[in-house]
Design a protein around this motif. Structure first.
Motif, PDB file in Angstrom:
ATOM      1  N   LEU A 143      -8.873   7.071   1.718  1.00  0.00           N
ATOM      2  CA  LEU A 143      -7.941   6.987   0.601  1.00  0.00           C
ATOM      3  C   LEU A 143      -8.343   5.874  -0.357  1.00  0.00           C
ATOM      4  CD1 LEU A 143      -4.607   7.337   2.601  1.00  0.00           C
ATOM      5  CD2 LEU A 143      -5.747   9.110   1.253  1.00  0.00           C
ATOM      6  N   PRO A 172       0.838  -1.205   0.000  1.00  0.00           N
ATOM      7  CA  PRO A 172       0.000   0.000   0.000  1.00  0.00           C
ATOM      8  C   PRO A 172       0.869   1.250   0.000  1.00  0.00           C
ATOM      9  CG  PRO A 172       0.047  -0.987   2.186  1.00  0.00           C
ATOM     10  CD  PRO A 172       0.761  -1.948   1.271  1.00  0.00           C
ATOM     11  N   ALA A 202       0.646   5.047   1.016  1.00  0.00           N
ATOM     12  CA  ALA A 202      -0.159   6.015   1.751  1.00  0.00           C
ATOM     13  C   ALA A 202       0.438   7.401   1.571  1.00  0.00           C
ATOM     14  CB  ALA A 202      -0.219   5.646   3.229  1.00  0.00           C
ATOM     15  N   ASP A 221      -7.726   2.642  -2.809  1.00  0.00           N
ATOM     16  CA  ASP A 221      -6.872   1.471  -2.660  1.00  0.00           C
ATOM     17  C   ASP A 221      -5.790   1.519  -3.736  1.00  0.00           C
ATOM     18  OD1 ASP A 221      -5.749  -0.910  -1.986  1.00  0.00           O
ATOM     19  OD2 ASP A 221      -7.295  -2.163  -2.898  1.00  0.00           O
TER      20      ASP A 221
END
Length: 278
Positions: free
Chosen positions: A270, A6, A8, A272
């Motif tokens: 947020l 992920p 971020a 994906d």
């Protein structure tokens, strides 16, 4: 073997500076970088949560003294022009629309300088030079268009000259008017309002449900014109809602309306966005 990690985005807060909308107030912004292959998805997701784009940055006001800056958008399907707005459309029907890629031109910059000198000589953009202007227009990691409006004139060699320009982002659910400017000598045409009305028409033709107008601020004369558009929604308390009576939102100007920065960031949803890695 491939797997995904992920990604971020990191959020930051600017230092306080004088508020451009409310006299005597200070503003600060919550912001994050907009870059990479997933920039469009991040922009689409955060714009639905009150963020705006400036070049390669997404930002949202996050002031310590109030939460009065509320993102505004028009529901295209429900919009009905007022009598005044119908007159503006009729008066400007001779203008020709031209949608181009985000590329700055000398004609655009000349109009931009005339607009600033006449309307915002003491504003934050007053000292922008041609290179900064080009960056504002061209530095975009997402789908962006420059919408030019021209009028016929015998003085212009090509037969048409710029009357107004709008830098416009294309979202998955609408159009966002990032920045607009127009010929100050054509005040009688109300070109700022006309550009919004024409963007509503463009969105309707494209099947997009919203036109995003930036921020509406209760008590701000600069932002008051947005309340004149029917079917206007504002992003307040983490959700979109009809504007209703503008006076009902005065409580957002109180310091008690402000949540801590950490809570604001924690509530951001947020997309994906994942990066493939060997």
């Amino acid at each position: 073997m491939r797997h995904t990690l992920p990604i971020a985005p990191q959020f930051y807060v600017t230092a306080p500076q004088p508020c451009p909308y409310l006299e005597g107030r200070m503003e600060r912004k919550l912001f994050t970088a907009l870059q990479g292959d997933q920039a469009q998805r991040l922009n689409d997701a955060l714009s639905k949560q009150g963020f705006r784009r400036s070049q390669n940055v997404l930002y949202r006001p996050s002031c310590a003294e109030c939460s009065g800056c509320m993102s505004a958008r028009i529901r295209v399907a429900d919009f009905v022009p007022s009598r005044t707005q119908r007159r503006i459309l009729k008066a400007a029907q001779h203008l020709r629309r031209n949608a181009t890629s985000p590329w700055a031109t000398e004609a655009q910059f000349a109009l931009f300088r005339r607009y600033l000198d006449a309307r915002h000589a003491d504003g934050g953009m007053a000292d922008m030079d041609v290179f900064e202007f080009a960056a504002m227009i061209e530095e975009t990691p997402i789908k962006t268009r420059v919408i030019e409006y021209t009028r016929a004139t015998e003085d212009e060699p090509r037969g048409h000259e710029l009357a107004a320009v709008s830098l416009t982002d294309v979202f998955d659910d609408g159009l966002s008017m990032v920045y607009s400017f127009f010929d100050p000598d054509l005040m009688d045409l109300s070109l700022g309002t006309f550009a919004i009305l024409d963007h509503i028409a463009i969105a309707r033709e494209a099947g997009l449900p919203y036109v995003y107008l930036g921020y509406w601020v209760p008590g701000s004369r600069k932002m008051g014109y947005k309340a004149a558009f029917s079917a206007l929604e504002i992003y307040k308390g983490g959700a979109w809602q009809p504007l209703g009576d503008p006076a009902e939102h005065r409580a957002e100007l109180d310091p008690l309306s402000v949540d801590p920065i950490a809570e604001q960031v924690a509530r951001i949803a947020l997309p994906d966005v994942r990066l493939a890695r060997d």
